[in-house]
Write a protein that holds these residues in place. Structure first.
Motif, PDB file in Angstrom:
ATOM      1  N   ALA A  60     -99.647  27.966  44.887  1.00  0.00           N
ATOM      2  CA  ALA A  60    -100.131  27.858  43.511  1.00  0.00           C
ATOM      3  C   ALA A  60    -100.860  29.147  43.163  1.00  0.00           C
ATOM      4  CB  ALA A  60    -101.059  26.666  43.376  1.00  0.00           C
ATOM      5  N   GLU A  61    -100.569  29.678  41.983  1.00  0.00           N
ATOM      6  CA  GLU A  61    -101.186  30.919  41.533  1.00  0.00           C
ATOM      7  C   GLU A  61    -101.764  30.728  40.135  1.00  0.00           C
ATOM      8  OE1 GLU A  61     -99.637  35.293  40.184  1.00  0.00           O
ATOM      9  OE2 GLU A  61     -98.671  34.369  41.919  1.00  0.00           O
ATOM     10  N   PRO A  62    -103.101  30.638  40.027  1.00  0.00           N
ATOM     11  CA  PRO A  62    -103.714  30.512  38.702  1.00  0.00           C
ATOM     12  C   PRO A  62    -103.489  31.784  37.883  1.00  0.00           C
ATOM     13  CG  PRO A  62    -105.290  30.000  40.445  1.00  0.00           C
ATOM     14  CD  PRO A  62    -104.089  30.616  41.090  1.00  0.00           C
ATOM     15  N   ARG A  63    -103.095  31.592  36.629  1.00  0.00           N
ATOM     16  CA  ARG A  63    -102.918  32.712  35.693  1.00  0.00           C
ATOM     17  C   ARG A  63    -103.444  32.253  34.353  1.00  0.00           C
ATOM     18  NH1 ARG A  63     -98.153  36.378  35.664  1.00  0.00           N
ATOM     19  NH2 ARG A  63     -99.310  37.809  36.934  1.00  0.00           N
ATOM     20  N   GLY A  64    -104.679  32.626  34.058  1.00  0.00           N
ATOM     21  CA  GLY A  64    -105.313  32.171  32.821  1.00  0.00           C
ATOM     22  C   GLY A  64    -105.507  30.670  32.849  1.00  0.00           C
ATOM     23  N   ARG A  65    -105.038  29.978  31.811  1.00  0.00           N
ATOM     24  CA  ARG A  65    -105.194  28.518  31.735  1.00  0.00           C
ATOM     25  C   ARG A  65    -104.140  27.766  32.548  1.00  0.00           C
ATOM     26  NH1 ARG A  65    -104.969  26.159  26.092  1.00  0.00           N
ATOM     27  NH2 ARG A  65    -102.836  26.624  26.566  1.00  0.00           N
ATOM     28  N   PHE A  66    -103.181  28.476  33.087  1.00  0.00           N
ATOM     29  CA  PHE A  66    -102.062  27.828  33.748  1.00  0.00           C
ATOM     30  C   PHE A  66    -102.043  28.119  35.242  1.00  0.00           C
ATOM     31  CE2 PHE A  66    -100.833  28.735  29.377  1.00  0.00           C
ATOM     32  CZ  PHE A  66    -100.507  27.462  28.945  1.00  0.00           C
ATOM     33  N   THR A  67    -101.395  27.239  35.978  1.00  0.00           N
ATOM     34  CA  THR A  67    -101.141  27.467  37.391  1.00  0.00           C
ATOM     35  C   THR A  67     -99.637  27.535  37.564  1.00  0.00           C
ATOM     36  OG1 THR A  67    -103.136  26.286  38.057  1.00  0.00           O
ATOM     37  CG2 THR A  67    -101.418  26.534  39.721  1.00  0.00           C
ATOM     38  N   PHE A  68     -99.187  28.631  38.130  1.00  0.00           N
ATOM     39  CA  PHE A  68     -97.768  28.805  38.410  1.00  0.00           C
ATOM     40  C   PHE A  68     -97.507  28.479  39.873  1.00  0.00           C
ATOM     41  CE2 PHE A  68     -97.976  31.000  34.464  1.00  0.00           C
ATOM     42  CZ  PHE A  68     -96.694  30.978  33.950  1.00  0.00           C
ATOM     43  N   TYR A  69     -96.400  27.817  40.116  1.00  0.00           N
ATOM     44  CA  TYR A  69     -95.981  27.466  41.469  1.00  0.00           C
ATOM     45  C   TYR A  69     -94.828  28.366  41.856  1.00  0.00           C
ATOM     46  CZ  TYR A  69     -99.065  23.597  40.855  1.00  0.00           C
ATOM     47  OH  TYR A  69    -100.200  22.853  40.626  1.00  0.00           O
ATOM     48  N   ARG A  70     -94.884  28.826  43.098  1.00  0.00           N
ATOM     49  CA  ARG A  70     -93.900  29.776  43.603  1.00  0.00           C
ATOM     50  C   ARG A  70     -93.444  29.321  44.989  1.00  0.00           C
ATOM     51  NH1 ARG A  70     -94.012  35.299  42.527  1.00  0.00           N
ATOM     52  NH2 ARG A  70     -96.029  34.989  41.553  1.00  0.00           N
ATOM     53  N   LEU A  71     -92.154  29.472  45.273  1.00  0.00           N
ATOM     54  CA  LEU A  71     -91.629  29.129  46.595  1.00  0.00           C
ATOM     55  C   LEU A  71     -92.089  30.132  47.641  1.00  0.00           C
ATOM     56  CD1 LEU A  71     -87.895  28.151  45.979  1.00  0.00           C
ATOM     57  CD2 LEU A  71     -89.802  26.650  46.529  1.00  0.00           C
ATOM     58  N   VAL A  72     -92.200  29.673  48.884  1.00  0.00           N
ATOM     59  CA  VAL A  72     -92.485  30.542  50.018  1.00  0.00           C
ATOM     60  C   VAL A  72     -91.166  30.648  50.802  1.00  0.00           C
ATOM     61  CG1 VAL A  72     -93.872  30.876  52.099  1.00  0.00           C
ATOM     62  CG2 VAL A  72     -94.880  29.778  50.080  1.00  0.00           C
ATOM     63  N   PRO A  73     -90.412  31.728  50.602  1.00  0.00           N
ATOM     64  CA  PRO A  73     -89.086  31.833  51.200  1.00  0.00           C
ATOM     65  C   PRO A  73     -89.071  31.692  52.717  1.00  0.00           C
ATOM     66  CG  PRO A  73     -89.388  33.536  49.544  1.00  0.00           C
ATOM     67  CD  PRO A  73     -90.720  32.867  49.746  1.00  0.00           C
ATOM     68  N   ALA A  74     -90.081  32.195  53.402  1.00  0.00           N
ATOM     69  CA  ALA A  74     -90.095  32.148  54.862  1.00  0.00           C
ATOM     70  C   ALA A  74     -90.084  30.709  55.385  1.00  0.00           C
ATOM     71  CB  ALA A  74     -91.306  32.901  55.408  1.00  0.00           C
ATOM     72  N   VAL A  75     -90.758  29.814  54.685  1.00  0.00           N
ATOM     73  CA  VAL A  75     -90.795  28.415  55.119  1.00  0.00           C
ATOM     74  C   VAL A  75     -89.421  27.777  54.945  1.00  0.00           C
ATOM     75  CG1 VAL A  75     -91.836  26.149  54.703  1.00  0.00           C
ATOM     76  CG2 VAL A  75     -93.257  28.197  54.667  1.00  0.00           C
ATOM     77  N   LEU A  76     -88.768  28.053  53.825  1.00  0.00           N
ATOM     78  CA  LEU A  76     -87.415  27.533  53.616  1.00  0.00           C
ATOM     79  C   LEU A  76     -86.444  28.135  54.630  1.00  0.00           C
ATOM     80  CD1 LEU A  76     -87.187  27.567  49.730  1.00  0.00           C
ATOM     81  CD2 LEU A  76     -87.503  25.603  51.230  1.00  0.00           C
ATOM     82  N   GLN A  77     -86.604  29.421  54.921  1.00  0.00           N
ATOM     83  CA  GLN A  77     -85.744  30.072  55.916  1.00  0.00           C
ATOM     84  C   GLN A  77     -85.941  29.442  57.287  1.00  0.00           C
ATOM     85  OE1 GLN A  77     -83.456  32.522  55.210  1.00  0.00           O
ATOM     86  NE2 GLN A  77     -82.752  32.150  57.277  1.00  0.00           N
ATOM     87  N   GLY A  78     -87.179  29.103  57.628  1.00  0.00           N
ATOM     88  CA  GLY A  78     -87.441  28.448  58.914  1.00  0.00           C
ATOM     89  C   GLY A  78     -86.743  27.105  59.008  1.00  0.00           C
ATOM     90  N   ALA A  79     -86.772  26.339  57.924  1.00  0.00           N
ATOM     91  CA  ALA A  79     -86.083  25.046  57.912  1.00  0.00           C
ATOM     92  C   ALA A  79     -84.578  25.249  58.011  1.00  0.00           C
ATOM     93  CB  ALA A  79     -86.440  24.271  56.643  1.00  0.00           C
ATOM     94  N   ALA A  80     -84.059  26.261  57.330  1.00  0.00           N
ATOM     95  CA  ALA A  80     -82.623  26.552  57.392  1.00  0.00           C
ATOM     96  C   ALA A  80     -82.214  26.952  58.808  1.00  0.00           C
ATOM     97  CB  ALA A  80     -82.266  27.656  56.401  1.00  0.00           C
ATOM     98  N   LEU A  81     -83.034  27.744  59.472  1.00  0.00           N
ATOM     99  CA  LEU A  81     -82.740  28.140  60.849  1.00  0.00           C
ATOM    100  C   LEU A  81     -82.765  26.942  61.787  1.00  0.00           C
ATOM    101  CD1 LEU A  81     -84.677  31.519  61.060  1.00  0.00           C
ATOM    102  CD2 LEU A  81     -82.193  31.177  60.987  1.00  0.00           C
ATOM    103  N   HIS A  82     -83.697  26.020  61.541  1.00  0.00           N
ATOM    104  CA  HIS A  82     -83.767  24.800  62.348  1.00  0.00           C
ATOM    105  C   HIS A  82     -82.461  24.016  62.210  1.00  0.00           C
ATOM    106  CE1 HIS A  82     -85.327  21.172  64.196  1.00  0.00           C
ATOM    107  NE2 HIS A  82     -84.925  20.501  63.133  1.00  0.00           N
ATOM    108  N   LEU A  83     -81.974  23.853  60.975  1.00  0.00           N
ATOM    109  CA  LEU A  83     -80.719  23.138  60.757  1.00  0.00           C
ATOM    110  C   LEU A  83     -79.543  23.891  61.375  1.00  0.00           C
ATOM    111  CD1 LEU A  83     -81.206  21.934  57.085  1.00  0.00           C
ATOM    112  CD2 LEU A  83     -81.247  20.534  59.158  1.00  0.00           C
ATOM    113  N   ALA A  84     -79.541  25.210  61.281  1.00  0.00           N
ATOM    114  CA  ALA A  84     -78.467  26.012  61.877  1.00  0.00           C
ATOM    115  C   ALA A  84     -78.464  25.855  63.399  1.00  0.00           C
ATOM    116  CB  ALA A  84     -78.616  27.476  61.486  1.00  0.00           C
TER     117      ALA A  84
END
Length: 100
Positions: A60-84
């Motif tokens: 989560a990244e606060p930007r003014g009045r809003f909070t933007f959510y961003r993916l963490v690619p390394a975590v998804l890559q780790g899950a993909a490697l586990h499945l592979a």
């Protein structure tokens, strides 16, 4: 952050969480964006985002009045490697039957 990749895979098995991740793969978004894109209720989206944050899948990244959510690619890559790895193990042992 949850370090076990199976936990991330389990989280992504939920259809709404998977949809949120697909949307966030296109770039950071606010809860309002995600509600509009999914048609889900705000408390439901927020609850799923909390689980994804706790697992380290999104930040989560606060930007003014809003909070933007961003993916963490390394975590998804780790899950993909586990499945592979599981797929490779299944290929390697496909003809090996356990004794009865």
């Amino acid at each position: 952050m949850i370090s076990a990749d199976p936990d991330v895979v389990r989280l992504l098995a939920d259809p709404l969480r998977a949809q949120l991740v697909r949307i966030l793969a296109q770039g950071p978004a606010t809860t309002s964006h995600l509600v509009a894109d999914t048609g889900a209720k705000q408390p439901n989206v927020s609850g799923h985002l909390k689980q994804l944050r706790e697992a380290g899948v999104v930040t989560a990244e606060p930007r003014g009045r809003f909070t933007f959510y961003r993916l963490v690619p390394a975590v998804l890559q780790g899950a993909a490697l586990h499945l592979a790895d599981l797929a490779e193990q299944a290929r390697a042992t496909a003809g090996t039957f356990r004794a009865c």
